[in-house]
Enzyme design. Sequence first.
Site, PDB file in Angstrom:
ATOM      1  N   GLY A  33       0.489  -5.141   0.673  1.00  0.00           N
ATOM      2  CA  GLY A  33      -0.645  -5.069  -0.242  1.00  0.00           C
ATOM      3  C   GLY A  33      -0.297  -5.614  -1.623  1.00  0.00           C
ATOM      4  O   GLY A  33      -1.173  -6.096  -2.342  1.00  0.00           O
ATOM      5  N   GLU A  86      -0.737  -9.203  -1.355  1.00  0.00           N
ATOM      6  CA  GLU A  86      -2.184  -9.449  -1.207  1.00  0.00           C
ATOM      7  C   GLU A  86      -2.889  -9.364  -2.561  1.00  0.00           C
ATOM      8  O   GLU A  86      -3.818 -10.135  -2.833  1.00  0.00           O
ATOM      9  CB  GLU A  86      -2.784  -8.464  -0.195  1.00  0.00           C
ATOM     10  CG  GLU A  86      -2.325  -8.801   1.228  1.00  0.00           C
ATOM     11  CD  GLU A  86      -2.718  -7.750   2.254  1.00  0.00           C
ATOM     12  OE1 GLU A  86      -2.389  -6.572   2.031  1.00  0.00           O
ATOM     13  OE2 GLU A  86      -3.363  -8.101   3.259  1.00  0.00           O
ATOM     14  N   GLU A 111       4.137  -5.833   6.926  1.00  0.00           N
ATOM     15  CA  GLU A 111       3.367  -4.791   7.624  1.00  0.00           C
ATOM     16  C   GLU A 111       3.764  -4.657   9.081  1.00  0.00           C
ATOM     17  O   GLU A 111       3.713  -3.570   9.661  1.00  0.00           O
ATOM     18  CB  GLU A 111       1.869  -5.097   7.535  1.00  0.00           C
ATOM     19  CG  GLU A 111       1.228  -4.804   6.186  1.00  0.00           C
ATOM     20  CD  GLU A 111       1.358  -5.927   5.169  1.00  0.00           C
ATOM     21  OE1 GLU A 111       2.188  -6.842   5.367  1.00  0.00           O
ATOM     22  OE2 GLU A 111       0.624  -5.883   4.164  1.00  0.00           O
ATOM     23  N   ALA A 152       0.864  -1.175   0.000  1.00  0.00           N
ATOM     24  CA  ALA A 152       0.000   0.000   0.000  1.00  0.00           C
ATOM     25  C   ALA A 152       0.903   1.228   0.000  1.00  0.00           C
ATOM     26  O   ALA A 152       2.080   1.139   0.355  1.00  0.00           O
ATOM     27  CB  ALA A 152      -0.875  -0.020   1.247  1.00  0.00           C
TER      28      ALA A 152
END
Length: 700
Positions: free
Chosen positions: A102, A105, A125, A63
């Site tokens: 992310g 993911e 993370e 992210a």
Amino acid sequence: MDKVVKFERNDTIAIVTINRPPVNALSAVVRGGVVECINAAIADPQVKAIVLICAGRTFIAGADIAEFGKPPKSPGVDELLAALENSPKPIVAAIHGNALGGGLEVALVCHFRVATQEAKLGLPEIKLGLLPGSGGTQRLPRIVGVEKALEMVTSGIHVPAREALAMSLVDEIVEEGKLKEGAISFARRAVEEGKPLVKVRENNTKLEAAKGHRAIFENFRKLNARKFRGFLAPEYNIRCIEAAVNSSSFEEGLAVEREFFRELETGPQSIAQRYYFFAERQARKIPDVSDDTPTRPINKVGVLGAGTMGGGIAMNFANAGIPVTIVEIKQDALDRGLGVIKSNYERTAARGGLAPEQVNQRMDLLTGSLSLEDFADCDLIIEAVFERMDIKKQVFANLDRICKPGAILATNTSELNVDEIASITRRPEDVIGLHFFSPANVMKLLEVVRGEKTAADVIATSMKLAKMIGKVAVLAGVCHGFIGNRMLNQREREAKKLVLEGASPWDVDRVLYDFGFPMGPFRMNDLAGLDLGWVMEESKSSTLREVLCEIGRLGQKAGAGYYDYDVDRNAKPSPVTEKIIKDFIAKSGKSPRKISDEQIVERCIYPMINEGVKILEEGKALRASDIDVVWVNGYGWPVYRGGPMYYADQIGLEKILVKMKEFHAIMGDELKPASLLEKLVADGKTFANFDQLRKSPELA
Ligand code: 3H9
């Protein structure tokens, strides 16, 4: 300008390419572009399968960290993931560089994953005080199993592609440089063979084995208790994996993950760790040494001294594949030093951290010598000899004579004046301080000490080299103890004074341990040895340390120092030390007073911060955030508190100033508040504001 996300077609295969330097982070524009292109590919009747790939140096690295804490922008990550996962046409994630957070993911909702050999995958993370918030904690254990998933999310480790293949995290390895072709070919095969569209969420097989086995999680917590101490995120990550196992549906587990993610994201620990992430990267930037400053080639390094420090320094370069010449005065010291390095490598190999042949490869890069003349062909020479100016000067006079023009001459001094050392040479522009921390092969921090005359390309080369050998470099100016030790000295002095005012060493240590440091100052002193720099003949019984040394309490190695130690090196408060302290207090004519835990924190930490401000105002550190980077990497400051200067901003500079004024009034000038601190408080500013103004001087 190139589009951020591009759609093209290769016969029946759609290729969706993300091009958002530097790391293709999942910012709103990327999310929007991918959703749009995937929808276009699905709508295109010619398209049978889709490849999701990235331009530049990496697949999606996560992210966009800069977007956290800001109002959400549409489309959200969930919308993007749903578009990929629910595609009726197979999607192949084509991974190079890193697929992190992310980014992984996203790859996990694609139906297939191919990766280059050099690629790495992970959910880091945790390093930002977070957990994978887009299904990572729910999908990962479904692929790699619960134990591996626990390990991956709580360590944040980047798994190499080969290992990822073995765990079924990727389906195929593709030749480096041929990722696009490899992914297209995989996609075609998927269509031809009618491979079913895999949705990771639907596969519960790997979770079944862990169902009802709470012990797996309990044992994992116990095993890692020391590592996780003080941090919130590890526990939340574990609970999410537990939820993956025990929830009645994928959606239920996902809801748990979402809730915990939100809590961490808005909590003080993650905010501090995200600040720290950018601080570390900011530290590499030096305003008057531009990014394009040419650097000097470093193909061979010389290290003077094969002791603990010299040996550790040499290992860093051998680890990076750079040959090192190590020079010692005596053969037995050289043999001992090389022996220690070899056994360090062998220990790592025994733990599985190195292949056996790598031990020899690294040892082959090290050449021992008894002659300084052997530094003649080195591009960088680092001396790690005894901390005395006369000795350093002698060494540098010799290096000046022997080393080739353009070689960088570095001192590993932890406090001496680099300018004075440089002045003995005819080339002060080539001299720099490279202050490694012990053990130098392990500790991440490198203080790069810039002398008055150090050339810009010598600084640029040192900063680049630091990254190459896996260090976090911070630029410091010449002053006693540079950034880290100069501040540490404040804490050391105040801790010792506190003990003579009525706090016990164990109280001080406990409070700082609970604050988040790995150990308090007295345990640290015992570990380093109380006799460091102490000489019996010169000892005057005038300090607690001197008295302890005089009676043979030299620290942990002697079984006694401030503490008593049992055979397993467990520390116990010592009645002997207590008695000596009592005598000292009695002799001073003062009575011991009760000192609260809060007072211990204030007395140990605030003077350090105050010294940090002085370092800033003298220009010896470029930014407050650089000081934080030094303390997190070199001195065990808990990263979930950001660093001392960040911490100061959180508690308020005014509070610190008030206390410093109080200390100054009682204890004199060594605790005088820094004038910059007074100014910042008067202007209602923080250290963050200070750094911002430095970055954009036009705002000042
Ligand atoms: C996440 O994904 C949460 C999800 O689970 C849930 C979401 C809902 N964002 O490190 P470098 C910048 S959390 C923004 O020097 P390298 C960095 O600041 C995220 N910016 O390069 C720097 O900028 P500048 C999980 C980022 O080659 C530049 O890129 N992912 C981000 O040494 C170069 O960075 C991570 O935690 C980002 N995500 O290392 C991975 N990443 O040039 C974080 C980098 O202005 N990133 N930047 O100073 C890394 O670990 C390293 O950057 C990486 C490359 C290994 C990728």
